[in-house]
Scaffold this motif. Structure first.
Motif: not given
Length: 269
Positions: A97-115
């Protein structure tokens, strides 16, 4: 005229095995011709068999890293991966919010591949409320999308994928890439949902063993390509092509005895 080399920041966890997280992101950035900066949100003890332990710094140190980067370096795009806890989610959201970069890609990492759980319930809530509204593009897999929209079950078909993608856009994201790798079958379709409509991005399922870091690599590739392409559709399309070849070429590497990494530098090695 000198060609502009774009600067892309990854905000994510470190993978001691080198296949995912910060390491995969920086490899991807380099492979796609951009300069990579990094803010480390967690240290993991992991290898090709899974995550053994996670150590997260406090939010103040994450904030200090973010300020150091943004105050000195022009950042053309940001990729966000593992954030470890609610305090770190809030620190990242405040900095964006402070720096407001134009392009933000959010990879919603919640679990690892093995759960292995990588994000607690309070952090998921903070992600939903504070980061998704800032994101230009969110890239959940089906498990993550269901958690984020509060669905009773994973999307079982492409219609449900599109519906959950729209629900995520309703939370504030400008665009959503619903990844269909968990649907099963010979195809692995993704859906890009943005202000221009719904775009199906088909793809043959690539039958290889070594798929560690797939989600990290895709989101990093999209972030790297976003300043170089005219819209999200072209950035995602080219990122998927890069990922597909990195998967195909993974058989050339011999890293560990479990699920190994992709071949990020397949064009040069």
């Amino acid at each position: 005229m000198t060609h502009l080399v774009h600067n892309v920041l990854t905000i994510a966890g470190s993978d001691s095995g080198g296949g995912a997280g910060i390491q995969a992101d920086l490899k991807t950035f380099s492979a796609l011709g951009v300069y990579g900066a990094s803010v480390v949100t967690a240290l993991t003890a992991q290898n090709t068999h899974g995550v053994r332990a996670v150590h997260a710094p406090d939010g103040a140190f994450v904030s200090a890293q973010l300020d150091a980067v943004f105050e000195d370096i022009r950042i053309d795009a940001v990729k966000i991966g593992m954030l470890a806890n609610a305090g770190i989610v809030r620190a990242v959201a405040a900095a964006l919010r402070r720096y407001a970069p134009e392009r933000v890609v959010l990879d919603t990492v919640i679990l690892s591949k093995n759960g292995h759980p990588l994000l607690g319930a309070d952090a998921v809530a903070a992600l939903r409320e504070e980061l998704i509204p800032i994101a230009a593009l969110v890239t959940p897999n089906l498990d993550e999308a269901a958690v984020l929209v509060g669905a009773d079950a994973l999307a079982a078909d492409e219609t449900a994928m599109r519906q959950q993608g729209e629900a995520l856009r309703a939370l504030g994201a400008r665009a959503v890439l619903m990844k269909g790798g968990h649907l099963g079958g010979s195809q692995s379709p993704d859906w890009l949902i943005d202000e221009t409509g719904h775009h199906r991005l088909g793809g043959e399922r690539i039958d290889v063993k070594d798929t560690h870091g797939t989600g990290c690599t895709l989101s990093a590739a999209i972030a790297a390509l976003s300043p170089q392409r005219q819209d999200w559709l072209s950035a995602v399309t080219d990122a998927k092509a890069y990922l597909a070849q990195a998967l195909r070429e993974s058989t050339r590497l011999q890293v560990g005895s479990g699920i190994g990494p992709l071949h990020h530098f397949h064009r040069w090695w």
